[in-house]
Structures are given as C-alpha cells and as structure tokens.
Design an enzyme around this catalytic site. Structure first.
Site, PDB file in Angstrom:
ATOM      1  N   GLN A   1      13.256  99.204  43.613  1.00 18.71           N
ATOM      2  CA  GLN A   1      13.282  98.081  42.673  1.00 18.71           C
ATOM      3  C   GLN A   1      13.691  96.768  43.346  1.00 18.71           C
ATOM      4  O   GLN A   1      13.777  95.738  42.685  1.00 18.71           O
ATOM      5  CB  GLN A   1      14.288  98.357  41.538  1.00 18.71           C
ATOM      6  CG  GLN A   1      14.249  99.756  40.976  1.00 18.71           C
ATOM      7  CD  GLN A   1      12.955 100.068  40.266  1.00 18.71           C
ATOM      8  OE1 GLN A   1      12.586  99.389  39.325  1.00 18.71           O
ATOM      9  NE2 GLN A   1      12.232 101.088  40.723  1.00 18.71           N
TER      10      GLN A   1
ATOM     11  N   PHE B   1       7.854  94.030  42.934  1.00 21.53           N
ATOM     12  CA  PHE B   1       6.560  94.431  42.381  1.00 21.53           C
ATOM     13  C   PHE B   1       5.462  93.409  42.651  1.00 21.53           C
ATOM     14  O   PHE B   1       4.289  93.672  42.404  1.00 21.53           O
ATOM     15  CB  PHE B   1       6.696  94.760  40.892  1.00 21.53           C
ATOM     16  CG  PHE B   1       7.724  95.826  40.630  1.00 21.53           C
ATOM     17  CD1 PHE B   1       7.915  96.856  41.546  1.00 21.53           C
ATOM     18  CD2 PHE B   1       8.526  95.803  39.505  1.00 21.53           C
ATOM     19  CE1 PHE B   1       8.878  97.841  41.338  1.00 21.53           C
ATOM     20  CE2 PHE B   1       9.493  96.783  39.283  1.00 21.53           C
ATOM     21  CZ  PHE B   1       9.669  97.803  40.205  1.00 21.53           C
TER      22      PHE B   1
ATOM     23  N   ARG C   1      18.196  84.491  37.522  1.00 19.57           N
ATOM     24  CA  ARG C   1      17.010  84.758  36.696  1.00 19.57           C
ATOM     25  C   ARG C   1      17.159  84.157  35.299  1.00 19.57           C
ATOM     26  O   ARG C   1      16.190  83.743  34.677  1.00 19.57           O
ATOM     27  CB  ARG C   1      16.709  86.258  36.636  1.00 19.57           C
ATOM     28  CG  ARG C   1      17.832  87.121  36.125  1.00 19.57           C
ATOM     29  CD  ARG C   1      17.568  88.600  36.451  1.00 19.57           C
ATOM     30  NE  ARG C   1      18.745  89.410  36.250  1.00 19.57           N
ATOM     31  CZ  ARG C   1      18.863  90.363  35.318  1.00 19.57           C
ATOM     32  NH1 ARG C   1      17.868  90.629  34.511  1.00 19.57           N
ATOM     33  NH2 ARG C   1      19.968  91.059  35.197  1.00 19.57           N
TER      34      ARG C   1
ATOM     35  N   GLU D   1       0.484  94.327  37.824  1.00 24.22           N
ATOM     36  CA  GLU D   1       0.827  93.107  38.545  1.00 24.22           C
ATOM     37  C   GLU D   1      -0.375  92.485  39.242  1.00 24.22           C
ATOM     38  O   GLU D   1      -0.478  91.259  39.357  1.00 24.22           O
ATOM     39  CB  GLU D   1       1.946  93.386  39.555  1.00 24.22           C
ATOM     40  CG  GLU D   1       3.279  93.817  38.925  1.00 24.22           C
ATOM     41  CD  GLU D   1       3.322  95.285  38.503  1.00 24.22           C
ATOM     42  OE1 GLU D   1       2.367  96.027  38.818  1.00 24.22           O
ATOM     43  OE2 GLU D   1       4.303  95.689  37.851  1.00 24.22           O
TER      44      GLU D   1
ATOM     45  N   LYS E   1     -30.609  98.435  45.758  1.00 24.64           N
ATOM     46  CA  LYS E   1     -30.193  97.601  46.883  1.00 24.64           C
ATOM     47  C   LYS E   1     -31.438  97.312  47.724  1.00 24.64           C
ATOM     48  O   LYS E   1     -32.209  98.222  48.027  1.00 24.64           O
ATOM     49  CB  LYS E   1     -29.148  98.365  47.706  1.00 24.64           C
ATOM     50  CG  LYS E   1     -28.143  97.487  48.408  1.00 24.64           C
ATOM     51  CD  LYS E   1     -26.890  98.288  48.774  1.00 24.64           C
ATOM     52  CE  LYS E   1     -25.919  97.454  49.574  1.00 24.64           C
ATOM     53  NZ  LYS E   1     -24.626  98.128  49.756  1.00 24.64           N
TER      54      LYS E   1
ATOM     55  N   SER F   1     -12.542  89.948  48.682  1.00 24.67           N
ATOM     56  CA  SER F   1     -11.765  91.177  48.627  1.00 24.67           C
ATOM     57  C   SER F   1     -12.077  91.752  47.253  1.00 24.67           C
ATOM     58  O   SER F   1     -11.843  91.109  46.225  1.00 24.67           O
ATOM     59  CB  SER F   1     -10.274  90.903  48.787  1.00 24.67           C
ATOM     60  OG  SER F   1      -9.584  92.134  48.748  1.00 24.67           O
TER      61      SER F   1
ATOM     62  N   LEU G   1     -25.429 102.288  46.207  1.00 26.39           N
ATOM     63  CA  LEU G   1     -24.958 102.411  47.586  1.00 26.39           C
ATOM     64  C   LEU G   1     -23.795 101.479  47.880  1.00 26.39           C
ATOM     65  O   LEU G   1     -23.837 100.294  47.555  1.00 26.39           O
ATOM     66  CB  LEU G   1     -26.105 102.114  48.547  1.00 26.39           C
ATOM     67  CG  LEU G   1     -27.264 103.110  48.472  1.00 26.39           C
ATOM     68  CD1 LEU G   1     -28.492 102.553  49.174  1.00 26.39           C
ATOM     69  CD2 LEU G   1     -26.857 104.448  49.069  1.00 26.39           C
TER      70      LEU G   1
ATOM     71  N   ASN H   1     -25.969  99.579  41.987  1.00 24.48           N
ATOM     72  CA  ASN H   1     -27.040  99.724  42.986  1.00 24.48           C
ATOM     73  C   ASN H   1     -26.835 100.953  43.877  1.00 24.48           C
ATOM     74  O   ASN H   1     -27.404 101.055  44.957  1.00 24.48           O
ATOM     75  CB  ASN H   1     -27.226  98.436  43.800  1.00 24.48           C
ATOM     76  CG  ASN H   1     -26.066  98.128  44.719  1.00 24.48           C
ATOM     77  OD1 ASN H   1     -25.129  98.913  44.837  1.00 24.48           O
ATOM     78  ND2 ASN H   1     -26.107  96.996  45.388  1.00 24.48           N
TER      79      ASN H   1
END
Lengths: 468, 468
Positions: free
Chosen positions: B440, B404, B331, B379, B244, B122, B184, B182
C-alpha cells in the site's frame, strides 16, 4: 449431483465460520487496524474451503501437489491467519501479532508467512497469479486445484479480465475462482452492487463456468465447490452474494465500515452477539486436518528442483552460441541465449505478449512449446502468470518491448514484495528507437526496475552482456 | 431503419476507401517502415466515418463541438494522415514525410499533428481516452460524438474492459467504438481469431449495444453507424470483421505481414491491382467536406477557457484555508485545497478510484458532483479518462494511493507523450506507511513520475506545500 451435508459436518463448518469471524476481529482489534468486515463477508466461504475441500499436506507447505489458495483481496489477510490458527498451525498469541513490525503476519499477505502463496494487497492481481499456478499444474501433470478469492470491487481492475481471458484460453479447469460480491467497496457501493447476474454475464462471456450462490449458506457453498471439481475444459467462478460485516446485524451490509477494526472494549459484546447468532460457542481451534493430496510421481518432483542457471549456462553453452566476429542485435542474442537455456533447465518458461517475433522468444517457443506461454497483448497478466509459475518453482522469462513493461509496474512491484525472482527482458530501449517513436521506446523502464528492491538491471549493449 | 446509399455516395466512399489504402501504402513505403496492412483492414471503416458521418469544422480543429476521433490502434496512424490528405488538409508531399525525424506525422499518433486528438500507440488506451471525451460532452451538454477504433488484439488489454465498464456505467450513448476484428496480431492469431461473436458477448455483458458487420461492406458500415447515432443510454460498439491487408488478394488475411511496408519497386503493380479490384482509379483527393457540427451556445464555450490555477488560488483563497497552528495530514490539506479550487475554476475535475475517503477528494465530490468522476478500482482507466478530459480543455486532478499510480505508469507515460497536463495526487507515500505494509506504500512512484518528460514532482511534507 451433490450430497446433502450431514449435521456433524454442518456443525463443524459453522463452528469454523464463527471462529474465523471472531479470530479475524480479535487480530484486527489487537493491531488497531485492518479489515474485519471483509473477513466476515468471506468467513463462510473460507470455512468450507479450508475445513472441507482443500487438500493440503499441512506439515509440508512446499509439497508440490498441495492445493493452492490465493487471497486476491489481500486486505482480508487476517482470515488466512485465523484459518491456520484454527488448523493448529499458529497459536492465538502468534495470531495477535498481526501487523506488528516484526511479525510475518503482515497486514496484506506476503510469503514471509510460509503458507501464503503470493503477495497480494494491490487489487486485481490474484487471479493472474492463480492462472500461473494452474498452468504449472497442467504442465507438470499435477492434480492440485488452485483456489482464488477475488472481490467485487477489484473486478473493476482490467487485470482481472486479462487473467480471465487467459484462464479460458488455456481451458484451466483446475482453477476455481470465488467472487466475494459484498456490494460495498472502500468509499461506496461497487459498480454492480449486489447484482450478481452482471458479474455472471461477464464471466460467462469470458468463458467461465459460473455458479451463483448465497455466500453465507454452507450447503450452497458446498454444492458449488463440489460441482466445480467436476467441470472440464473451462475455468470456474463461484459468484457468492455476501454481506460485508456478516454476522453482526447492526453493521452488516452497511457503508462506512471498510477497514475499521472494533475497539477493545466492544470485543466481549461482539463475540457474545456472534455466538448468539450462530447458536455456538467460540472454540480455540477446529478438529479438522486437511485431506492429503495425491502422492506424487517422483518425476514430477524432479521437475521442481531449483537450478542455478548461470553456472549451467557457462558450463554447457559456454561460448559456442555466437560468432563473435559478427554483429548481432541484442534482442536476437537474447533469443538465442534463451533457446539455449531451455536445453539446460526444463524449469525455464518463456512468456510473450504477442511480440515473440520482435523479442525472439519465438526461438524458444518453437523448440519448447510446452514451456512457452502466449499471454497475448496483456502485459499485466503476463507478469502475474510469471509470478504464479515462479512461486511453483519455475524460472520464468517474460519478454516484451521495454516500454510495455511500464504497463505492469504494479505487478512487477508486487512480485518484488513477494520476492518472486522474475527474469524480465525488455527490448527496443535506449535514447531513440527511431521511426516508431516514443510510445514504443523504453527509457523510463530503468527508473522503474531500479526502484524494485533487490532488482538487478542488466543493459545489453554488447554481445557478451546480452548473452548472459 | 436505415436508408440504402445512393450510387453516387457509394462511389465516393469506395473511391475514398481505395485512396486511403493507396496513400497509406505510399506513405509507409516512403518511410520504409509502418503498418500498411492494418491501415488496409480499416480503410472502408475510415472511409465511411471520415467521408460521411463525422461532423467536423475542418478549419477549426479546436471547435469544442467537433466530433472526436481516436485511433486506439495507433500503428495504423498513416490512414489518419491519408484521410486528412484526401480532405485537402495536408499535401501528398507532407504525407510522404511520415515518420521523418522532424515531421509532425509520427509513426504513432501524437497531437503534434493538430488533428490527432491523443497520443496512442501503446495499445488498449484509446477507449479510455474516448470515455473521457464522451464524459466531457455530457458534462458540457455538447452534442459531439466520440468515435474510437480499437483492435481485436488490443482487446486483450485489461484497460479496454476498465474503459468499457465505465462507459456503460455513465451511459455514454455519445461514444461509438468500432472494433477492427482482423484476426491477426503481430506474431500470430489473436485470442478469438475471426470469432466476432466472442467479442459481441463480452461487450454485451459489459453493457454495450453491439452491431456486427462485414467491415468491408460500405452499406453495412453505413447502416451500423446510422443506427449507432440513435442508441440511447448505453455506449455502442460496432464489431467489424475485416481482413488485414484487405484489397490485395495474395496477402490479405495472411500471417507475417504485420508492420511490413511494401518496397518502392512493388508500388506501381500494387496500385494497379488495387485499382483493378476496386474498378476505380486512384485520385489526388476526395470531393467532400465534413458536415459542420451544431453551432455552439456561448456558455458552453466559456466552460472551456483555460485558467491559470495558481494565480487564482493565491488571489482568491490565499491563506484562509488552514489554521497554521494546527497539525493537518497532507492528504486532508490536499482535499481542502482541491475543494477550494473547485470554486475558482469550473473546469477542474476530480477523479477517484474508490479511495475518496482516504485521499479526501470526497470534499470536492460532495460540493461539485458534476465535476467528479468515480472511476472505481481501475487506475489505468482513471488516467486515460483524465487524459481525454484534459484534451477537451478540462483540468483533471486524479488521486489515489501513490502506490497504485504504478498501475497506470504506461497511461501516465503516454499522457506525457501527448503533452496532456494531468494533476496526479498520490497519498500514503514515504519510507513507511506503517501497518498496512509495502503493497500500500508508495516510494517507487517518485522514480516513475520523475522519468516522465516535463513532469513536476511536488512532495507534500509541510502544510504550505500540500496546500499548493
């Protein structure tokens, strides 16, 4: 090149800048939460935009030729409401409902307040939405400008640079971004502090015309906005050096004041100090009505009517698209159906992230190039652009590998909050897509899309489903 | 400043460049899928990196002082396998298992092949992972370099610029990026085509030392890599103009050859043409063993031992952290527990995206500043940096608002595929977080995390849970 503002105008804009500060403070104090110091940093910018430049039919927010305004730093929402209060659109009583459970004046902007153009608050998304709106203006040959205020802290988000790149690629000279360089983030100094040149170099390298100004000098703001109107073939960014908490000497430009409202008992003294510093008295509203936008050509208006796609698809295309005796990849069926839809409704747009030959949006792209937006390999921005187009009445279909929609989950989530109806078509999904391996294969996408309120997930397994 | 390569070395590197092309072609033809033309574009770059520069204990890939290599353009994976075949690590027979269901030589790299440093495929994530590895080297005072090849198409991904910004902020002069320009993409020309100066301007504005070269000229590649070793206080990018499909005149630099393997029956002619163009004959392998890295200080090695956190937490901290009769925000309990963990295990890192005063990673940050990475509001890159740190033996805790983390779903997904054990702590979740509003508030995050294979989701509702 720019004219010196006359004293009357300067007084009016200073008055607005004072009022916007005080109203933002009042609202956040009433709600006992919110971000007054960020509002104060952008108060002078907001004053000149809202009380001089913006062309807006205030009685008709749906006028397609109104200038658009996006507050990408959504936590400064109170200053939008303060602006509309000073324009006489909402009352002080309404303003003070900020953040109440049943108020449309949410803590971060959503279009529940009809003058908000988009839901923001997850940072880094406003510029992309603005790009979508600016593309819409170019497409419909409307002369509205799209203004967007972004933050220095949020410029660390990559999505900002995806949007910047596309704005430059499409030569969006109708887009005017303002960067609020107020040095301080939530928990400390932002990556470049007050070094406005660092931002200038970046945006110049990304193809923007850059103006650097003191964001608290009304004349400098006016000059930059004047010149911005005349820039051609490239987007504009005005980099404004500002002070968080501007106007109150003991807190301005100091850390640890992010997201902290003032106490009720401090309010009178704070208002007095601001009035003293401005040499002006707070007023209920500002005597200014935004200039009206150019009158519309009726053909443009027709472009923006909403159409029920499904009915048209069934009426006009019916079953003529596919030979039902033949096997067909679902993505090819999608591509053919989308191409056919283009004929039915000229508000339909297709958006691609350099996989049009895999998702077969290339069929649509070839037939309707003016309604096709190549977003390159930047899925987050593809969704934000789609959101901007949708907010302006278009019907965007964005397509990529299903797996790569995960890249844009936050943008998709925010479009859900903004109730922007997007059509997102992810290919290459299922339990296995074979040799390309798991990085290219979507399965998690169902969990993601199902978690979006009011989402509808269609899984194209058989010809008829894919066609719809 | 750089020396002229002698003929013997040039011959060896040309031989490797030829072999890498042919082996990439052979492997993709055998698997009937894959991206040989991308491999050919980077074959000369790969040759000089793998057959001259890289310092690597080939028998001990886990050696902490090995140079690291990340292929961010994961679809060019076959050329990694080709490189290790030419180094004698895998056989031709193994190479030809590329993309087989039970082969570790996956279509896009995963660490199932133990010489792969990370899962990629990815796009836009390799630079951030490399930043994590480079930060690790600085932290452990190891002198390895981290090389990463990124694509011109993928440079449209905002995550690339998030990573670039952080690399520059942390002055990572041990990071050497190579941009394969390259021209392309998959479905057409990338946003800047072959205009290498556009990329140069961007990376310079983002704080990189930039070299522009012809990516098919062995001497130019060598010169740039030599100079890159000496750059101080800033990261390096070598922008390589490439073709390429380089090496085969009838397809090189032409559109429509992305991800298309050659047919079995074409193979002999293609190999002959490549041999003719190089004036060399294909060989089974290259007579080169990578230079060994510097010997390690034993203290550095100790830094990298893995520790079972849970046992240590229970043994050493036990119940002394909290007064159980008092109410405590989850937290805050997390922040205190993380701070305490820092004492137990010096491999623990905390990563923040400018919300340390909300998630309370600030406690850890104050006590262990060398193990704290401020990623600013980015993030996606925070997760990629965590992935890079984890791959080098660290135990990263990344924390932000739960909402987030949706921004980084794709990076989290890829860390899952790479089996990188990340500890991600999202705050402000639940059915309502009150006045800040839905932008949020995390709720969708559970759907997201639960969809990651082998993930464990802990919901901190009561003190004891949050503490663990």
């Amino acid at each position: 090149m720019t004219s010196k503002l006359n004293l009357e105008k300067i007084n009016l804009l200073n008055q607005a800048a004072l009022n916007l500060r005080i109203d933002s403070i009042k609202a956040t104090t009433a709600s006992k939460s919110g971000h007054p110091t960020t509002c104060m940093a952008i108060a002078d910018l907001m004053s000149v935009i809202f009380f001089d430049f913006i062309k807006y039919d205030i009685n008709t927010p749906e006028n397609p030729n109104n200038d658009r305004f996006i507050l990408s730093v959504g936590h400064a929402a109170p200053i939008i409401y303060a602006a509309y209060k000073n324009l006489g659109v909402i009352t002080e009583k309404e303003l003070l409902t900020l953040r109440d459970f049943d108020s449309v004046l949410e803590g971060h902007p959503t279009p529940r307040f009809k003058y908000n153009e988009a839901a923001t608050g997850s940072l880094g998304q406003g510029l992309g939405i603005a790009v979508g709106m600016a593309i819409n203006a170019k497409h419909d040959k409307l002369d509205y400008k799209t203004y967007v205020i972004i933050g220095d802290g949020e410029a660390a988000e990559g999505s900002v640079w995806e949007a910047a790149e596309l704005a430059s690629h499409y030569k969006l000279d109708n887009l005017i971004a303002i960067l609020n360089c107020n040095r301080l983030g939530q928990s400390g100094e932002s990556i470049h502090g007050h070094d406005v040149n660092k931002f200038a170099n970046k945006f110049e390298a990304f193809g923007f015309k850059v103006f650097i100004i003191n964001g608290h000098d009304i004349q400098e703001i006016y000059n930059a906005l004047s010149q911005a109107q005349k820039v051609q073939n490239q987007p504009v960014i005005i980099i404004a050096k500002t002070l968080k908490g501007s106007g109150l000497k003991e807190i301005e430009n100091k850390n640890n004041y992010h997201g902290k409202p003032f106490k009720q008992e401090e309010l009178n003294n704070i208002i007095k100090e601001l009035e003293n510093n401005f040499g002006l008295k707070y007023t209920e509203k500002i005597n200014h009505t935004p200039y009206l936008p150019e009158k519309l050509n009726i053909n443009n208006l027709n472009n923006n009517k909403n159409v029920n796609i499904k009915i048209n698809l069934e009426q006009d295309i019916n079953n003529q698209l596919f030979d039902k005796s033949e096997k067909l990849a679902t993505r090819k069926a999608f591509g053919l159906a989308l191409e056919a839809l283009g004929q039915v409704n000229k508000n339909i747009f297709a958006l691609d992230a350099d996989v049009q030959n895999s998702t077969y949006t290339e069929y649509f792209a070839k037939k309707y190039p003016a309604n096709f937006v190549q977003c390159f390999i930047a899925e987050q921005n593809m969704i934000s652009v789609a959101t901007g187009l949708q907010a302006r009445g278009k019907i965007p279909f964005a397509a990529t590998f299903g797996a790569f929609f995960t890249r844009a989950f936050d943008q998709i989530r925010m479009a859900g909050i903004g109730r922007n109806a997007l059509r997102l078509c992810g290919s290459h999904c299922g339990v296995s897509i074979g040799q390309d391996g798991p990085s290219q294969m979507a399965l998690e996408d169902i969990a993601m899309f199902r978690a979006i309120p009011e989402s509808i997930v269609l899984l194209g397994q058989i010809l008829t489903t894919a066609k719809l």
